[in-house]
Design a protein around this motif. Structure first.
Motif, PDB file in Angstrom:
ATOM      1  N   VAL A 151       0.860  -1.190   0.000  1.00 39.26           N
ATOM      2  CA  VAL A 151       0.000   0.000   0.000  1.00 39.26           C
ATOM      3  C   VAL A 151       0.891   1.232   0.000  1.00 39.26           C
ATOM      4  O   VAL A 151       2.111   1.129   0.159  1.00 39.26           O
ATOM      5  N   GLN A 152       0.281   2.391  -0.160  1.00 39.53           N
ATOM      6  CA  GLN A 152       1.031   3.640  -0.035  1.00 39.53           C
ATOM      7  C   GLN A 152       0.872   4.134   1.403  1.00 39.53           C
ATOM      8  O   GLN A 152      -0.233   4.094   1.955  1.00 39.53           O
ATOM      9  N   THR A 153       1.980   4.592   1.966  1.00 38.91           N
ATOM     10  CA  THR A 153       1.958   5.040   3.365  1.00 38.91           C
ATOM     11  C   THR A 153       0.946   6.168   3.586  1.00 38.91           C
ATOM     12  O   THR A 153       0.860   7.095   2.789  1.00 38.91           O
ATOM     13  N   GLY A 154       0.190   6.040   4.648  1.00 39.65           N
ATOM     14  CA  GLY A 154      -0.728   7.103   5.042  1.00 39.65           C
ATOM     15  C   GLY A 154      -2.079   7.065   4.360  1.00 39.65           C
ATOM     16  O   GLY A 154      -2.890   7.976   4.537  1.00 39.65           O
ATOM     17  N   THR A 155      -2.338   6.010   3.592  1.00 39.20           N
ATOM     18  CA  THR A 155      -3.610   5.946   2.854  1.00 39.20           C
ATOM     19  C   THR A 155      -4.685   5.193   3.639  1.00 39.20           C
ATOM     20  O   THR A 155      -4.400   4.514   4.623  1.00 39.20           O
ATOM     21  N   THR A 156      -5.910   5.287   3.132  1.00 42.44           N
ATOM     22  CA  THR A 156      -7.024   4.563   3.740  1.00 42.44           C
ATOM     23  C   THR A 156      -6.842   3.055   3.542  1.00 42.44           C
ATOM     24  O   THR A 156      -7.288   2.280   4.377  1.00 42.44           O
ATOM     25  N   ALA A 157      -6.189   2.648   2.449  1.00 43.74           N
ATOM     26  CA  ALA A 157      -5.925   1.218   2.243  1.00 43.74           C
ATOM     27  C   ALA A 157      -5.007   0.701   3.353  1.00 43.74           C
ATOM     28  O   ALA A 157      -5.215  -0.382   3.898  1.00 43.74           O
ATOM     29  N   GLU A 158      -4.010   1.501   3.699  1.00 47.02           N
ATOM     30  CA  GLU A 158      -3.089   1.108   4.773  1.00 47.02           C
ATOM     31  C   GLU A 158      -3.845   0.998   6.097  1.00 47.02           C
ATOM     32  O   GLU A 158      -3.679   0.030   6.844  1.00 47.02           O
ATOM     33  N   SER A 159      -4.710   1.968   6.391  1.00 43.03           N
ATOM     34  CA  SER A 159      -5.491   1.924   7.642  1.00 43.03           C
ATOM     35  C   SER A 159      -6.424   0.728   7.651  1.00 43.03           C
ATOM     36  O   SER A 159      -6.595   0.076   8.676  1.00 43.03           O
ATOM     37  N   TYR A 160      -7.024   0.446   6.500  1.00 41.10           N
ATOM     38  CA  TYR A 160      -7.971  -0.667   6.399  1.00 41.10           C
ATOM     39  C   TYR A 160      -7.272  -1.981   6.750  1.00 41.10           C
ATOM     40  O   TYR A 160      -7.758  -2.761   7.572  1.00 41.10           O
ATOM     41  N   LEU A 161      -6.112  -2.203   6.135  1.00 35.29           N
ATOM     42  CA  LEU A 161      -5.381  -3.449   6.377  1.00 35.29           C
ATOM     43  C   LEU A 161      -4.815  -3.498   7.798  1.00 35.29           C
ATOM     44  O   LEU A 161      -4.822  -4.547   8.449  1.00 35.29           O
ATOM     45  N   THR A 162      -4.335  -2.360   8.273  1.00 35.36           N
ATOM     46  CA  THR A 162      -3.794  -2.299   9.632  1.00 35.36           C
ATOM     47  C   THR A 162      -4.868  -2.676  10.643  1.00 35.36           C
ATOM     48  O   THR A 162      -4.612  -3.394  11.618  1.00 35.36           O
ATOM     49  N   ASP A 163      -6.086  -2.221  10.397  1.00 30.50           N
ATOM     50  CA  ASP A 163      -7.193  -2.558  11.296  1.00 30.50           C
ATOM     51  C   ASP A 163      -7.444  -4.068  11.294  1.00 30.50           C
ATOM     52  O   ASP A 163      -7.658  -4.669  12.347  1.00 30.50           O
ATOM     53  N   LEU A 164      -7.399  -4.675  10.100  1.00 31.19           N
ATOM     54  CA  LEU A 164      -7.596  -6.132  10.012  1.00 31.19           C
ATOM     55  C   LEU A 164      -6.539  -6.876  10.826  1.00 31.19           C
ATOM     56  O   LEU A 164      -6.842  -7.814  11.560  1.00 31.19           O
ATOM     57  N   VAL A 165      -5.290  -6.412  10.698  1.00 27.49           N
ATOM     58  CA  VAL A 165      -4.179  -7.085  11.356  1.00 27.49           C
ATOM     59  C   VAL A 165      -4.200  -6.842  12.870  1.00 27.49           C
ATOM     60  O   VAL A 165      -4.105  -7.780  13.669  1.00 27.49           O
ATOM     61  N   GLU A 166      -4.367  -5.585  13.253  1.00 31.37           N
ATOM     62  CA  GLU A 166      -4.221  -5.251  14.675  1.00 31.37           C
ATOM     63  C   GLU A 166      -5.472  -5.540  15.498  1.00 31.37           C
ATOM     64  O   GLU A 166      -5.386  -5.852  16.681  1.00 31.37           O
ATOM     65  N   ASN A 167      -6.629  -5.392  14.884  1.00 27.75           N
ATOM     66  CA  ASN A 167      -7.863  -5.536  15.675  1.00 27.75           C
ATOM     67  C   ASN A 167      -8.693  -6.762  15.339  1.00 27.75           C
ATOM     68  O   ASN A 167      -9.623  -7.096  16.055  1.00 27.75           O
ATOM     69  N   GLN A 168      -8.414  -7.383  14.207  1.00 31.89           N
ATOM     70  CA  GLN A 168      -9.263  -8.518  13.838  1.00 31.89           C
ATOM     71  C   GLN A 168      -8.480  -9.810  13.612  1.00 31.89           C
ATOM     72  O   GLN A 168      -9.026 -10.776  13.068  1.00 31.89           O
ATOM     73  N   GLY A 169      -7.220  -9.781  14.033  1.00 30.26           N
ATOM     74  CA  GLY A 169      -6.422 -11.006  14.033  1.00 30.26           C
ATOM     75  C   GLY A 169      -6.047 -11.577  12.669  1.00 30.26           C
ATOM     76  O   GLY A 169      -5.708 -12.760  12.567  1.00 30.26           O
ATOM     77  N   TYR A 170      -6.089 -10.747  11.615  1.00 30.95           N
ATOM     78  CA  TYR A 170      -5.685 -11.230  10.290  1.00 30.95           C
ATOM     79  C   TYR A 170      -4.168 -11.310  10.199  1.00 30.95           C
ATOM     80  O   TYR A 170      -3.474 -10.380  10.596  1.00 30.95           O
ATOM     81  N   ASP A 171      -3.675 -12.427   9.658  1.00 28.85           N
ATOM     82  CA  ASP A 171      -2.231 -12.568   9.462  1.00 28.85           C
ATOM     83  C   ASP A 171      -1.872 -12.117   8.045  1.00 28.85           C
ATOM     84  O   ASP A 171      -1.752 -12.917   7.128  1.00 28.85           O
TER      85      ASP A 171
END
Ligand code: GLN
Length: 262
Positions: A151-171
């Motif tokens: 992803v590109q740093t600072g984008t909504t795509a980055e936030s979307y994936l970060t949320d999956l990883v950090e809050n929803q246990g996605y590897d």
């Protein structure tokens, strides 16, 4: 005849002197013109067709043409484009290096704490991009588990994936790039498995690189222009001009120019 030649020569000299004087005069006038009103626009030109660098090396795109129109409508003499990595745009705005951000930037609650947004001018979802014709064809974020996604740093795509990883246990391994063009280049070279990027931009990358859209995530994001918090004067002017422009034929022409059909 000699006298004729002489007066002819004289006439030429007079004309030359007159032209030089006129040239000097025009130059001086242009130098003493009242200071120009320039709107300084910050963008990250790696997001086609909203902003990108053309073959001549110029920063062009839908957002750029839109800003030129808006600036004209707001009585600016011109715009100046400043190229900044996406993640640096909000800091640059806050520090006063630019007046407005035009970068396909999604209006989010988080960003609203830092900047003021205009009314929306575009709507977009996210797309998953993979190498064309490859075996890996992820249709949804679930299919990205165990993979490396750019992803590109600072984008909504980055936030979307970060949320999956950090809050929803996605590897999922997220690889952040300073520009989407670099992320897509790495995808093409097989260094990452997928790229997550706004759908209209993914469609352009599909045309330019050996990549294809394998899935869409319906995020329903809305793009706005951003100004410094509290700069209501510019914000109101931009909103008025944007409202007017979006109802005009000029808008349809711009959409046609950059998105065309098919
Ligand atoms: N719309 C996305 C965002 O605001 C991506 C914008 C961009 O990369 N220029 O984060």
């Amino acid at each position: 005849m000699y006298p004729l030649n002489k007066s002819f020569l004289l006439a030429i000299i007079v004309i030359i002197i007159a032209l030089v004087a006129l040239g000097l005069y025009v130059y001086m006038i242009s130098q003493t013109k009242p200071t120009q009103r320039i709107l300084i626009v910050g963008t990250s030109p790696d997001f086609p067709p909203f902003e990108y660098i053309d073959e001549q090396g110029n920063i062009v795109g839908f957002d750029i043409d839109m800003m030129k129109e808006l600036a004209k409508m707001m009585d600016y003499d011109d715009i100046e484009i400043v190229s900044i990595d996406f993640e640096g745009l909000i800091p640059a705005l806050q520090q006063g290096q630019i007046d407005v951000i035009a970068a396909g930037m999604t209006i989010t609650d988080e960003r609203k704490q830092q900047v003021d947004f205009t009314i929306p001018y575009w709507e977009a979802d996210q797309a998953i991009l993979v190498i064309k014709g490859g075996d890996f064809q992820p249709e949804s974020p679930d299919d990205l588990v165990g993979k490396v996604v750019g992803v590109q740093t600072g984008t909504t795509a980055e936030s979307y994936l970060t949320d999956l990883v950090e809050n929803q246990g996605y590897d999922i391994t997220i690889k952040s790039y300073s520009s989407y063009v670099l992320a897509v280049t790495d995808l093409v070279n097989g260094r990452i498995d997928a790229v997550m990027v706004d759908l209209p931009v993914a469609k352009m990358f599909e045309k330019q690189y050996n990549v294809q859209i394998s899935g869409i995530v319906e995020t329903g994001e809305k793009y706005g222009l951003a100004v410094r918090k509290g700069n209501t004067e510019l914000l109101n002017k931009l909103n008025d001009a944007l409202t007017q422009l979006m109802q005009s034929d000029k808008w349809d022409q711009l959409v046609q120019k950059y998105f065309g059909q098919g």
